[in-house]
Design a protein around this motif. Structure first.
Motif, mmCIF file in Angstrom:
data_model
loop_
_atom_site.group_PDB
_atom_site.id
_atom_site.type_symbol
_atom_site.label_atom_id
_atom_site.label_comp_id
_atom_site.label_asym_id
_atom_site.label_seq_id
_atom_site.Cartn_x
_atom_site.Cartn_y
_atom_site.Cartn_z
ATOM 1 N N GLN A 260 -4.303 -32.858 23.993
ATOM 2 C CA GLN A 260 -2.982 -33.186 23.444
ATOM 3 C C GLN A 260 -2.550 -34.542 24.013
ATOM 4 O OE1 GLN A 260 -1.382 -30.962 21.230
ATOM 5 N NE2 GLN A 260 -3.302 -29.847 21.350
ATOM 6 N N PHE A 261 -3.215 -35.594 23.593
ATOM 7 C CA PHE A 261 -3.008 -36.913 24.196
ATOM 8 C C PHE A 261 -3.483 -37.939 23.174
ATOM 9 C CE2 PHE A 261 -5.160 -40.174 27.105
ATOM 10 C CZ PHE A 261 -3.985 -40.807 27.462
ATOM 11 N N ARG A 262 -2.540 -38.423 22.333
ATOM 12 C CA ARG A 262 -3.077 -39.248 21.245
ATOM 13 C C ARG A 262 -2.081 -40.190 20.574
ATOM 14 N NH1 ARG A 262 -3.595 -33.907 19.846
ATOM 15 N NH2 ARG A 262 -2.021 -33.110 18.418
ATOM 16 N N ASP A 263 -2.654 -41.015 19.700
ATOM 17 C CA ASP A 263 -1.957 -41.925 18.782
ATOM 18 C C ASP A 263 -1.230 -43.067 19.504
ATOM 19 O OD1 ASP A 263 -2.763 -39.858 17.101
ATOM 20 O OD2 ASP A 263 -0.750 -38.997 16.916
ATOM 21 N N PRO A 264 -1.973 -43.936 20.208
ATOM 22 C CA PRO A 264 -1.327 -45.042 20.909
ATOM 23 C C PRO A 264 -0.546 -45.949 19.951
ATOM 24 C CG PRO A 264 -3.719 -45.361 20.807
ATOM 25 C CD PRO A 264 -3.444 -43.970 20.325
ATOM 26 N N SER A 265 0.619 -46.378 20.389
ATOM 27 C CA SER A 265 1.495 -47.204 19.542
ATOM 28 C C SER A 265 1.050 -48.662 19.574
ATOM 29 C CB SER A 265 2.933 -47.114 20.064
ATOM 30 O OG SER A 265 3.059 -47.889 21.246
ATOM 31 N N THR A 266 1.601 -49.442 18.670
ATOM 32 C CA THR A 266 1.450 -50.895 18.743
ATOM 33 C C THR A 266 1.934 -51.349 20.127
ATOM 34 O OG1 THR A 266 1.707 -51.173 16.380
ATOM 35 C CG2 THR A 266 2.276 -53.069 17.741
ATOM 36 N N CYS A 267 1.233 -52.310 20.711
ATOM 37 C CA CYS A 267 1.562 -52.728 22.076
ATOM 38 C C CYS A 267 2.627 -53.808 22.066
ATOM 39 C CB CYS A 267 0.315 -53.266 22.772
ATOM 40 S SG CYS A 267 -1.010 -52.052 22.765
ATOM 41 N N TRP A 268 3.403 -53.860 23.141
ATOM 42 C CA TRP A 268 4.371 -54.938 23.297
ATOM 43 C C TRP A 268 4.184 -55.536 24.678
ATOM 44 C CZ3 TRP A 268 5.415 -49.800 23.680
ATOM 45 C CH2 TRP A 268 6.168 -49.338 24.764
ATOM 46 N N GLN A 269 4.528 -56.808 24.801
ATOM 47 C CA GLN A 269 4.296 -57.516 26.058
ATOM 48 C C GLN A 269 5.631 -57.798 26.727
ATOM 49 O OE1 GLN A 269 2.436 -61.406 25.750
ATOM 50 N NE2 GLN A 269 1.213 -61.023 27.587
ATOM 51 N N GLY A 270 5.736 -57.391 27.980
ATOM 52 C CA GLY A 270 6.964 -57.644 28.718
ATOM 53 C C GLY A 270 7.006 -59.057 29.266
ATOM 54 N N LYS A 271 8.149 -59.429 29.818
ATOM 55 C CA LYS A 271 8.289 -60.771 30.393
ATOM 56 C C LYS A 271 7.362 -60.935 31.592
ATOM 57 C CE LYS A 271 12.960 -61.610 28.724
ATOM 58 N NZ LYS A 271 13.395 -60.238 28.360
ATOM 59 N N ASP A 272 6.960 -59.824 32.184
ATOM 60 C CA ASP A 272 6.035 -59.873 33.317
ATOM 61 C C ASP A 272 4.586 -60.095 32.878
ATOM 62 O OD1 ASP A 272 5.440 -57.473 32.093
ATOM 63 O OD2 ASP A 272 6.049 -56.197 33.771
#
Ligand SMILES: *[C@@H]1O[C@H](CO)[C@@H](O)[C@H](O)[C@H]1NC(C)=O
Ligand SMILES: *[C@@H]1O[C@H](CO)[C@@H](O)[C@H](O)[C@H]1NC(C)=O
Ligand SMILES: *[C@@H]1O[C@H](CO)[C@@H](O)[C@H](O)[C@H]1NC(C)=O
Ligand SMILES: *[C@@H]1O[C@H](CO)[C@@H](O)[C@H](O)[C@H]1NC(C)=O
Ligand SMILES: *[C@@H]1O[C@H](CO)[C@@H](O)[C@H](O)[C@H]1NC(C)=O
Ligand SMILES: *[C@H]1O[C@@H](CO)[C@H](O)[C@@H](O)[C@@H]1NC(C)=O
Length: 575
Positions: A180-192
């Motif tokens: 029960q571990f799935r469907d990674p979202s679109t990634c976003w990049q933080g200011k770090d």
């Protein structure tokens, strides 16, 4: 979507019921080799909804705009019209309406995805490099997250994808159920500089978490101690989507830091138990990696908002950087049986892509079919200023009733005469209310609305209608229903009466409705896209050609059609 729901489908659908005679009668006693008069008729395939040429389709995956071409990947079984052997089908488009099919982009091939390439997303990295992050079902049957890269970045269609040997890049952490571990979202990049993604998971107390993972190089991912969001009201959540929306206007925003624009965030979760997509709106504090919902109520997902109150699941948005809008895709499943689907040779479709933005009140999203759909509009008919008193019916003539786009506005001159609601409805009571109040049950204001894919004597029809109530505190409550119960004379279909409340301001006594009718799918947008309901229906009379569209009022108060425009729709070139 996962195997569990497949099993539950098997358990509850008639493939295994004692329905041999009916099945035989329906499919094989039919003298017409073309299956013309059966549930397998081509008439139930759609004209402007995304479908692969055949077989099973479910979740939309990794939609993106890359170098001027829209890509849609999707969960696809290349061998059958039922769920299984899941790959990433792939199609491309210049306008999101007409689509060209390409070869399968991802298929099971390695120990880390041997039993299926499940849902995931794409992210466009700096330097204009797209990357896929997806769930593989590994050789042990566990969910792991993997990466795939374009084989040839100069190929404008991105036909081939390679899976680097360092996969998987995420496995379930201690304390979490590895199935029960799935469907990674679109990634976003933080200011770090760190990339982030969120993945749906379930802990051993069967509580859902939107886990947060971070990476500097997209290869090594570390789980943040605190999830982006957790709830005690649900077990597994699927297809988590997390994105910013501007506080003012319809303009969409990309996933990464939104510089100067004031933004709120949307966290969407597919609740696996009831296969409904819910969303929360809130603030995201990047430094703390914390999402604080503003409308989570008592940690009870049943009270959260939904994009759509009908046949709609596993939705996913992407940012169209060219047209500066956020676009929503979602899977709409069939309402017939698996055995029907096998005979049909296909199952599942995607909704017409919708533009999504934050309502002026900041409390909910608004959805509207993308502009491009209007390019399919052909012949138009118009009605204006027609009064419908109790029992009144008007037919919309002159456009093909199975392939139409109808936009209308109702005016309710005496909306203050709305019946008083004598109890408080909760958000999730709408479907129950629609079950109790069908279109023939008279109220004061409403039911009024549309009867689509309807036979002349209304033996078959799908009713999309409103009823207006007054609460004790003086607010108006608008109920919207999409009632499939009389949609078809074929037996054994799923025929619910879907419903949602429409948060419209009744000050002017007006309610709008837009309905897209496309053979076996009806998408309705109430209150300018504040409440949406998708229905899947298979009227028998569609095959005989005797179908109509009506506007009706069965309330005691008169309602007016202020304006109605109906277009016949052209067939799009789809796959
Ligand atoms: C999956 O593919 C295998 C090999 O082609 C086939 O035998 C099996 O029936 C397929 N299963 C489904 C559910 O499509
Ligand atoms: C990559 O794609 C481009 C554009 O289609 C093509 O010209 C080139 O030959 C391809 N390179 C390889 C190694 O296939
Ligand atoms: C993990 O999830 C599966 C599927 O829901 C379930 O059958 C299994 O019991 C769970 N495992 C544990 C250890 O909770
Ligand atoms: C869920 O339950 C746990 C333990 O009962 C509690 O600590 C936690 O705050 C709850 N979470 C939410 C979101 O209410
Ligand atoms: C409206 O009400 C009448 C009388 O109850 C009924 O015959 C008719 O079928 C109703 N219309 C719809 C669409 O249900
Ligand atoms: C779509 O089909 C209906 C009828 O079989 C089920 O009740 C739904 O659960 C199903 N939805 C999904 C997302 O599988």
């Amino acid at each position: 979507m996962a195997w569990l729901s497949f099993i539950s489908l098997l358990l509850c659908l008639p493939a295994f019921r004692n329905d041999g005679d009916e099945f035989f009668r329906r499919h094989f006693l039919n003298p017409d080799p073309e299956k013309a008069f059966s549930i397998a008729s081509k008439q139930y395939r759609t004209a402007f909804h995304f479908q692969p040429p055949q077989n099973w389709i479910n979740d939309p995956n990794g939609p993106m705009l890359y170098n001027g071409i829209y890509h849609l990947f999707y969960q696809y079984n290349p061998f059958s019209a039922k769920w299984g052997n899941i790959t990433w089908g792939h199609s491309i488009s210049g306008d999101l309406i007409n689509w060209t099919p390409l070869d399968i982009a991802l298929r099971p091939s390695d120990p880390f995805d041997l039993h299926g390439c499940w849902s995931g997303s794409t992210t466009i990295l700096p330097g204009n490099k797209p990357i896929i992050l997806y769930t593989g079902i590994n050789e042990a049957g566990y969910n792991v997250q993997n990466i795939a890269l374009p084989k040839n970045i100069s190929d404008p269609f991105l036909l081939e994808w390679v899976k680097p040997p360092y996969n998987p890049v995420m496995i379930a952490a201690d304390g979490f159920n590895a199935t029960q571990f799935r469907d990674p979202s679109t990634c976003w990049q933080g200011k770090d500089g760190f990339w982030r993604t969120t993945v749906g998971a379930e802990d051993f107390e069967m509580k859902a978490k939107a886990l947060l993972y971070k990476s500097e190089d997209f290869m090594r991912w570390t789980r943040a101690e605190r999830p982006l969001f957790s709830t005690n009201s649900s077990s597994m959540i699927e297809c988590v989507d997390f994105f910013p929306v501007s506080v003012k206007g319809k303009r969409g925003l990309g996933s990464s830091s939104t510089d100067s624009v004031e933004a709120k965030y949307v966290l969407k979760m597919g609740v696996f138990d009831n296969t409904h997509d819910y969303y929360l709106i809130g603030r995201y504090m990047e430094e703390l990696d914390e999402f604080i919902p503003e409308n989570a109520f008592e940690d009870d997902h049943r009270l959260w908002a939904r994009y759509d109150y009908g046949s709609f699941y596993a939705s996913k948005t992407f940012f169209d950087a060219e047209k500066k809008r956020r676009i929503l895709w979602a899977w709409s499943n069939e309402s017939d049986t698996i055995s029907d689907d096998i005979v049909k040779g296909w199952a599942g479709l995607q909704i017409v892509p919708r533009t999504v933005w934050l309502d002026d009140n900041g409390k909910q999203l608004v959805q509207w079919p993308i502009r491009e759909l209007e390019s399919l509009r052909l012949k138009k008919v118009e009605l204006k200023h027609i009064e419908l008193s109790e029992g009144g019916v008007v037919e919309i003539k002159g456009v093909k009733a199975s392939q139409a786009d109808i936009e209308m506005e109702f005016e309710i001159p005496e909306f203050r005469k709305a019946e008083l609601m004598n109890h408080e409805w909760k958000l999730d009571d709408a479907q129950m209310a629609c079950h109790q109040m069908d279109a023939s049950i008279r109220g004061s204001i409403g039911p009024f609305g549309l009867l689509v894919l309807a036979s002349h004597n209304l033996e078959e029809h799908t009713a999309i209608f409103f009823r207006v109530f007054r609460s004790r505190t003086g607010d108006y409550i608008v109920l919207m229903c999409s009632d499939q119960r009389k949609s078809s004379l074929w037996p054994e279909l799923y025929k619910p009466a879907f419903g949602g409340f429409v948060p419209v301001d009744m000050k002017e006594g007006r309610i709008s409705l837009r309905t897209l009718i496309d053979h076996s799918v009806i998408e309705s947008f109430g209150g300018g896209g504040r409440t949406c309901i998708t229905a899947r229906v298979y009227p028998k009379l569609l095959l005989a050609g005797g179908i109509h569209t009506y506007v009706f009022n069965n309330g005691s108060e008169t309602v007016k059609i202020r304006k109605l425009q109906a277009w016949e729709m052209a067939k799009a070139r789809i796959n």
